[in-house]
Structure formats: C-alpha cells, structure tokens
Design an enzyme around this catalytic site. Structure first.
Site, PDB file in Angstrom:
ATOM      1  CE  LYS A 221      -4.318  -1.990   1.388  1.00  0.00           C
ATOM      2  NZ  LYS A 221      -5.439  -2.043   2.344  1.00  0.00           N
ATOM      3  NE  ARG A 261      -7.054  -8.855   0.159  1.00  0.00           N
ATOM      4  CZ  ARG A 261      -6.695  -8.107  -0.872  1.00  0.00           C
ATOM      5  NH1 ARG A 261      -5.749  -7.168  -0.697  1.00  0.00           N
ATOM      6  NH2 ARG A 261      -7.235  -8.258  -2.057  1.00  0.00           N
TER       7      ARG A 261
END
Length: 283
Positions: A221, A261
């Site tokens: 991210k 994840r």
C-alpha cells in the site's frame, strides 16, 4: 495472546496468511498479471504452494480513484477462478462489495466473503452472508474509491475506527450474521492517510478489544512506499515495499492478528511462523 478460530476456515494455531489474486486489468499492485482466468487459477495454486492458508479472489479494483465495473463483468472475472480453485481444495475468499457476486462466489465454493465496504455499498450483503453461513470480513470504509481520500479526516483515528466498526458489527448482527463468523478489518489505506495507517497498526491491540478476529491488509500500500521514498521524495514502487510488508506482518501477528492479506506469500508465511514461535516461548 488470543488465538482466533473462524468456523469453516483453516485453524493453524497462528496468524493465517491470505494470498491475493486480483482478476483485474488495473490493480495497483500487479497491473493485470492475473487477469486471464487460467493464469489466475495457476497463481492461486502457486500461492497455496508458497504457504497461503486462504486465497482471496477479487474482480474489482479498489485502488484510490478506480471506477467500478459492472456486475456482469465482475461475475465473469471471479466465478470461474473461484470454482476451479475450490475444486482443488483451496480455501477461497471472495473480495467483493456486491451481494450477487458474493452469492455466486459461495455457490462456486468460496468459504469467506471479504467486503471492503462492510455492508455499506450493498445493503443486501449482510443478509446474503447470513443465509449462506460463511464467515464475513467487515472492513472499515467511508466511501468508494473516487471519494475515499477526501474522507480521511479523524480526530483520534483508532477510537473512531473502533466506534464505526462497532456500529457495523451491530448492523450485520441485526441482519442475522452469526457473531462467530465476523472478522474485522481496520481498512488500512481506505480513507486513511499514512499517519492514520501507522496509528491503526500501533493500535491493533485496542482494535482487538472489540472481541473479533482481525484481518490486516498492508501489503504494497501507498503508505509503505512513501515511508521508503527516495531522498528526492519519489515513493518506492509498489513491488518494492514487500520487505516493509513483511515487517508489518511480523508485528501484526505478534500483536494478535488473525490473518494478514499479502501479495508475496512465501516470506510472510515464514514471518507468521516466527511470530508464533516467539509467542509460544513467552507463554
């Protein structure tokens, strides 16, 4: 340290690893590498070989600014991949905000619904999940991709995310979702700026006080790339933040996360085992 168990999903006595299969042409992290269904299935099986406990299949990009795809397109992307992976015995999760896609995915063998909107994008979602009996990931969410950045406004992000997740839990419970099947996700990067993401990672123990398993999704991210920026301020490319993701995994697993994840599975599978060994030594 609490070890969470979610009905119908693997229980390894440690933090689980969820591998990502984006069946999209425009994912921020892998740019459509797995868009072809056969390629996506092979990738999912590779992730299991590398140590993934769950494979998360998504057909709609949720990167900031992404446009939504049609229901028909999302179904066409994910259903064949989920069906084939399930036939191979893989514990499959479907990453979707649409109740109809969730239902088709469960019919195809999915064992978990991962809804980044926490039931806000499609009010039918909690009822579909409740009827299916599969576990449900309720993520903290304040709006679709085109609007998420403008809503990253908090006084105390940990407190506010806790409160908003608590409200979503009450809502999905009222729709019939079993309490034992609820998983929470603080939604790193979704209506969050970097300092919000870091605060939430530092507050995993406070989020766990809500009493539900936590899924942490930090992999590749933007806030990691910005932390690792070059001296001139150029952010690290998405794939260049895998080592930082590994650090987050180790910290989250040590703090009691139920699952992480990730895109690069093998080293993260190693990290959760290291964290579990340290936890055992402490007990």
């Amino acid at each position: 340290m609490t070890t969470w168990s979610v009905p119908g999903l693997p229980d390894e006595g440690r933090c689980l690893v969820m591998g990502v299969v984006n069946v999209t042409p425009d994912s921020f992290s892998d740019g459509g590498r797995w868009f072809d269904p056969a390629t996506a299935v092979r990738h999912g099986l590779d992730l299991v070989e590398q140590g993934a406990d769950i494979v998360d299949v998504g057909g709609e990009s949720t990167r900031p600014g992404a446009a939504r795809v049609s229901l028909e397109e999302e179904l066409a992307r994910v259903e064949p991949v989920i069906r084939e992976l399930s036939r191979e015995g893989v514990a499959v999760s479907v990453d979707t905000m649409r109740a109809e896609v969730a239902q088709a995915a469960v019919d195809a063998g999915a064992r978990l619904v991962n809804d980044v909107s926490g039931g806000l994008a499609d009010p039918e979602m909690p009822r579909v999940v409740a009827a299916s009996g599969v576990p449900y990931v309720v993520m903290h969410w304040r709006g679709h991709s085109h609007a998420m950045d403008s809503r990253a406004i908090y006084g105390d992000v940990v407190t506010e995310v806790r409160e908003e997740l608590s409200k979503r839990v009450a809502s999905v419970l009222a729709e019939g979702v079993a309490e034992s099947r609820i998983v929470l996700d603080p939604g790193l990067g979704f209506s969050k700026n970097p300092e919000h993401n870091w605060a939430l990672l530092a507050g995993v123990d406070q989020l766990a006080e809500l009493g539900y398993p936590l899924l942490i999704g930090a992999s590749r991210k933007r806030f990691l790339g910005r932390l690792l920026a070059d001296p001139d301020g150029t952010p690290r490319p998405f794939g260049g933040s895998d080592d930082a993701t590994l650090a987050v995994t180790a910290l989250a697993a040590s703090a009691g996360a139920w699952c992480v994840r990730v895109h690069d599975v093998r080293p993260n599978a190693d990290a959760v085992r290291v964290a579990a060994a340290v936890q055992r030594a402490r007990s």
